[in-house]
Design a protein around this motif. Structure first.
Motif, PDB file in Angstrom:
ATOM      1  N   ALA A  31      26.709  -0.541  -9.595  1.00 54.51           N
ATOM      2  CA  ALA A  31      27.609  -0.343  -8.458  1.00 54.51           C
ATOM      3  C   ALA A  31      28.108   1.096  -8.432  1.00 54.51           C
ATOM      4  O   ALA A  31      28.312   1.714  -9.483  1.00 54.51           O
ATOM      5  N   ARG A  32      28.290   1.602  -7.236  1.00 58.16           N
ATOM      6  CA  ARG A  32      28.856   2.919  -7.011  1.00 58.16           C
ATOM      7  C   ARG A  32      30.355   2.765  -6.776  1.00 58.16           C
ATOM      8  O   ARG A  32      30.774   2.073  -5.844  1.00 58.16           O
ATOM      9  N   LEU A  33      31.183   3.395  -7.636  1.00 60.95           N
ATOM     10  CA  LEU A  33      32.629   3.244  -7.529  1.00 60.95           C
ATOM     11  C   LEU A  33      33.245   4.222  -6.534  1.00 60.95           C
ATOM     12  O   LEU A  33      34.199   3.889  -5.836  1.00 60.95           O
ATOM     13  N   ASP A  34      32.700   5.448  -6.522  1.00 62.55           N
ATOM     14  CA  ASP A  34      33.179   6.471  -5.590  1.00 62.55           C
ATOM     15  C   ASP A  34      32.053   7.477  -5.406  1.00 62.55           C
ATOM     16  O   ASP A  34      30.901   7.212  -5.768  1.00 62.55           O
ATOM     17  N   ASP A  35      32.374   8.655  -4.862  1.00 61.84           N
ATOM     18  CA  ASP A  35      31.308   9.608  -4.552  1.00 61.84           C
ATOM     19  C   ASP A  35      30.767  10.338  -5.774  1.00 61.84           C
ATOM     20  O   ASP A  35      29.865  11.171  -5.653  1.00 61.84           O
ATOM     21  N   ARG A  36      31.260   9.993  -6.970  1.00 63.50           N
ATOM     22  CA  ARG A  36      30.772  10.657  -8.180  1.00 63.50           C
ATOM     23  C   ARG A  36      30.433   9.702  -9.326  1.00 63.50           C
ATOM     24  O   ARG A  36      29.723  10.076 -10.250  1.00 63.50           O
ATOM     25  N   SER A  85      36.262   0.210  -4.753  1.00 64.06           N
ATOM     26  CA  SER A  85      36.742   1.569  -4.968  1.00 64.06           C
ATOM     27  C   SER A  85      36.796   1.820  -6.465  1.00 64.06           C
ATOM     28  O   SER A  85      36.569   0.908  -7.268  1.00 64.06           O
ATOM     29  N   ALA A  86      37.130   3.051  -6.849  1.00 61.31           N
ATOM     30  CA  ALA A  86      37.265   3.382  -8.262  1.00 61.31           C
ATOM     31  C   ALA A  86      38.483   2.723  -8.881  1.00 61.31           C
ATOM     32  O   ALA A  86      38.630   2.683 -10.104  1.00 61.31           O
ATOM     33  N   GLN A  87      39.374   2.195  -8.053  1.00 58.36           N
ATOM     34  CA  GLN A  87      40.572   1.495  -8.535  1.00 58.36           C
ATOM     35  C   GLN A  87      40.422  -0.018  -8.428  1.00 58.36           C
ATOM     36  O   GLN A  87      41.378  -0.753  -8.674  1.00 58.36           O
ATOM     37  N   ASN A  88      39.231  -0.478  -8.054  1.00 57.55           N
ATOM     38  CA  ASN A  88      39.018  -1.920  -7.930  1.00 57.55           C
ATOM     39  C   ASN A  88      37.566  -2.254  -8.283  1.00 57.55           C
ATOM     40  O   ASN A  88      36.730  -2.462  -7.407  1.00 57.55           O
ATOM     41  N   ALA A  89      37.297  -2.266  -9.579  1.00 56.81           N
ATOM     42  CA  ALA A  89      35.953  -2.576 -10.077  1.00 56.81           C
ATOM     43  C   ALA A  89      36.023  -3.837 -10.927  1.00 56.81           C
ATOM     44  O   ALA A  89      36.952  -4.017 -11.720  1.00 56.81           O
ATOM     45  N   TRP A  90      35.021  -4.702 -10.746  1.00 56.22           N
ATOM     46  CA  TRP A  90      34.989  -5.991 -11.431  1.00 56.22           C
ATOM     47  C   TRP A  90      33.668  -6.153 -12.180  1.00 56.22           C
ATOM     48  O   TRP A  90      32.601  -5.831 -11.648  1.00 56.22           O
ATOM     49  N   VAL A  91      33.752  -6.665 -13.404  1.00 56.80           N
ATOM     50  CA  VAL A  91      32.572  -6.895 -14.234  1.00 56.80           C
ATOM     51  C   VAL A  91      32.625  -8.329 -14.750  1.00 56.80           C
ATOM     52  O   VAL A  91      33.614  -8.737 -15.361  1.00 56.80           O
ATOM     53  N   HIS A 104      36.293  -9.096 -15.873  1.00 56.07           N
ATOM     54  CA  HIS A 104      37.144  -7.976 -16.244  1.00 56.07           C
ATOM     55  C   HIS A 104      37.392  -7.079 -15.034  1.00 56.07           C
ATOM     56  O   HIS A 104      36.456  -6.730 -14.309  1.00 56.07           O
ATOM     57  N   HIS A 105      38.671  -6.703 -14.826  1.00 57.98           N
ATOM     58  CA  HIS A 105      39.048  -5.866 -13.688  1.00 57.98           C
ATOM     59  C   HIS A 105      39.513  -4.494 -14.174  1.00 57.98           C
ATOM     60  O   HIS A 105      40.319  -4.385 -15.090  1.00 57.98           O
ATOM     61  N   TRP A 106      38.966  -3.448 -13.534  1.00 56.69           N
ATOM     62  CA  TRP A 106      39.355  -2.058 -13.824  1.00 56.69           C
ATOM     63  C   TRP A 106      40.120  -1.520 -12.625  1.00 56.69           C
ATOM     64  O   TRP A 106      39.613  -1.516 -11.499  1.00 56.69           O
ATOM     65  N   ASP A 107      41.378  -1.067 -12.860  1.00 56.21           N
ATOM     66  CA  ASP A 107      42.215  -0.576 -11.768  1.00 56.21           C
ATOM     67  C   ASP A 107      42.243   0.948 -11.679  1.00 56.21           C
ATOM     68  O   ASP A 107      43.069   1.516 -10.962  1.00 56.21           O
ATOM     69  N   GLY A 108      41.323   1.572 -12.400  1.00 56.97           N
ATOM     70  CA  GLY A 108      41.266   3.030 -12.421  1.00 56.97           C
ATOM     71  C   GLY A 108      41.822   3.639 -13.686  1.00 56.97           C
ATOM     72  O   GLY A 108      41.559   4.806 -13.993  1.00 56.97           O
ATOM     73  N   SER A 133      38.111  -6.559  -1.770  1.00 53.63           N
ATOM     74  CA  SER A 133      39.345  -5.814  -2.022  1.00 53.63           C
ATOM     75  C   SER A 133      39.935  -6.317  -3.327  1.00 53.63           C
ATOM     76  O   SER A 133      39.362  -7.194  -3.987  1.00 53.63           O
ATOM     77  N   ALA A 134      41.099  -5.789  -3.699  1.00 52.89           N
ATOM     78  CA  ALA A 134      41.751  -6.215  -4.933  1.00 52.89           C
ATOM     79  C   ALA A 134      42.258  -7.649  -4.840  1.00 52.89           C
ATOM     80  O   ALA A 134      42.561  -8.275  -5.860  1.00 52.89           O
ATOM     81  N   THR A 135      42.358  -8.182  -3.625  1.00 52.39           N
ATOM     82  CA  THR A 135      42.835  -9.549  -3.431  1.00 52.39           C
ATOM     83  C   THR A 135      41.767 -10.462  -2.835  1.00 52.39           C
ATOM     84  O   THR A 135      42.075 -11.549  -2.349  1.00 52.39           O
ATOM     85  N   ASP A 136      40.524 -10.017  -2.877  1.00 51.76           N
ATOM     86  CA  ASP A 136      39.449 -10.811  -2.267  1.00 51.76           C
ATOM     87  C   ASP A 136      38.134 -10.490  -2.971  1.00 51.76           C
ATOM     88  O   ASP A 136      37.463  -9.510  -2.650  1.00 51.76           O
ATOM     89  N   VAL A 137      37.776 -11.332  -3.934  1.00 48.59           N
ATOM     90  CA  VAL A 137      36.538 -11.162  -4.698  1.00 48.59           C
ATOM     91  C   VAL A 137      35.844 -12.517  -4.781  1.00 48.59           C
ATOM     92  O   VAL A 137      36.482 -13.539  -5.069  1.00 48.59           O
TER      93      VAL A 137
END
Length: 355
Positions: A31-36, A85-91, A104-108, A133-137
């Protein structure tokens, strides 16, 4: 009147192999989290633990293994990664103890481990993820049930995260899904989950924000499965997988398209075998899998309404076994594994392209 030469067929992507810092293992999702930042997940046979790799396009260091909650020898693996987003990644981590599925949730900045419910099962259970989103997975996956007499059956399952907790979501009445192999979402009102039934028939389900409904698919063959899906709009959805035409068939490519009103099967090259994943690019649909002999990794790409086949480049002198493809803009990333000659175990493989 002079005859005009026909234009050559458009070329497929030019691929570059990238080095993964793990000697033995598999990659299953990316997955791509952001532009980098790009993440890829799977399993490390070296550590007998889940694997999380990260690539920062700005530092020139390539793929790096990074700390993560599942970084302990357990025999489990990471089955999926999804990020809005880079503040809402799920594994998602596989369940190996008949319990719930760790997600596992990564909030940045920090990790939080949540538990997605899984029905009582034996052995493993796993989820594929789609983060809106952070409230919809959404999580769609599988588990093994046991009737108490030693007979085990593969069963599909759906879970949903609402920002506070995961809940189990029942399949629609009468719907038979033995295994969900992929899930994707463009919004809270447009979620697709795919897989196959207990009779080994392709299955596609759609969620419109209020309920799940099973799609009516054209008959493809004797048996078959959908293994990947991509959505570029309400009238443009691709699903890919495998179709078997006889009891001894090793599998042909299966591609289906939704035009907003019905699903149709799309002709694939005769030498194309099982497809594992699909993505939408600015140049059109691109799917990855194996050839019919299952000797080489391939890509199928659409040009002017025709699907063309490309053999993926070998890595370390051996064919790549592609598991997943993702596209962000014109950037393509394929992850999977490769087993070089003389190696006892496969190693993670990554191919990238601009197309």
């Amino acid at each position: 009147m002079s005859a005009q030469a026909s234009a050559p067929a458009p070329a497929g992507p030019a691929w570059t192999a990238e080095t993964a810092p793990v000697g033995a293992g598999n990659l299953y999702s990316e997955a791509r989290l952001d532009d980098r930042t790009t993440w890829a997940v799977g399993t490390s046979f070296t550590t007998n633990a889940p694997l999380l790799l990260s690539r920062d396009d700005t530092n020139g260091q390539g793929w790096q293994e990074v700390p993560h909650p599942g970084d302990t020898p357990s025999g489990s693996w990471y089955s999926s990664v999804s990020a809005s987003s880079a503040q809402n990644a799920w594994v998602a981590e596989s369940s190996t103890d008949s319990g719930n599925v760790p997600v596992h949730h990564w909030d940045g900045s920090t990790w939080q481990t949540t538990q997605a419910p899984a029905p009582k099962h034996v052995g493993n259970a796993a989820l594929h993820l789609a983060a809106v989103s952070a409230t919809d997975v959404w999580g769609a996956g599988w588990y093994w049930s046991d009737d108490g007499a030693g007979h085990q059956t593969l069963q599909g399952m759906l879970d949903h995260w609402d920002g506070a907790a995961w809940t189990s979501v029942a399949l629609p009445a009468g719907v038979d899904v033995a295994n969900f192999t992929a899930v994707t979402a463009t919004s809270a009102n447009d979620v697709w989950a795919v897989g196959h039934s207990s009779a080994d028939q392709p299955a596609v389900l759609h969620y419109d924000g209020s309920s799940w409904k099973q799609a009516t698919l054209p008959k493809a063959g004797l048996y078959g499965e959908i293994r990947g899906i991509t959505v570029s709009g309400p009238n443009d959805v691709w699903a890919v997988g495998r179709v078997l035409t006889s009891e001894t068939d090793s599998g042909h490519a299966l591609a289906m398209h939704w035009n907003g009103s019905s699903w149709t099967r799309v002709k694939t090259p005769a030498q194309a075998g099982p497809l594992s994943s699909v993505a939408e690019t600015p140049s059109g649909m691109l799917a990855v899998g194996l050839d019919h002999d299952q000797a080489n990794g391939i890509a199928l790409y659409s040009t002017a309404g025709t699907l063309r086949m490309q053999t993926l480049p070998q890595v370390s002198g051996a064919p790549v076994q592609p598991a997943y493809v993702d596209a962000v803009g014109d950037r393509l990333t394929v992850v999977g594994d490769v087993t070089p000659a003389g190696a006892e175990m496969p190693a993670p493989a990554v191919l990238t392209s601009r197309w």
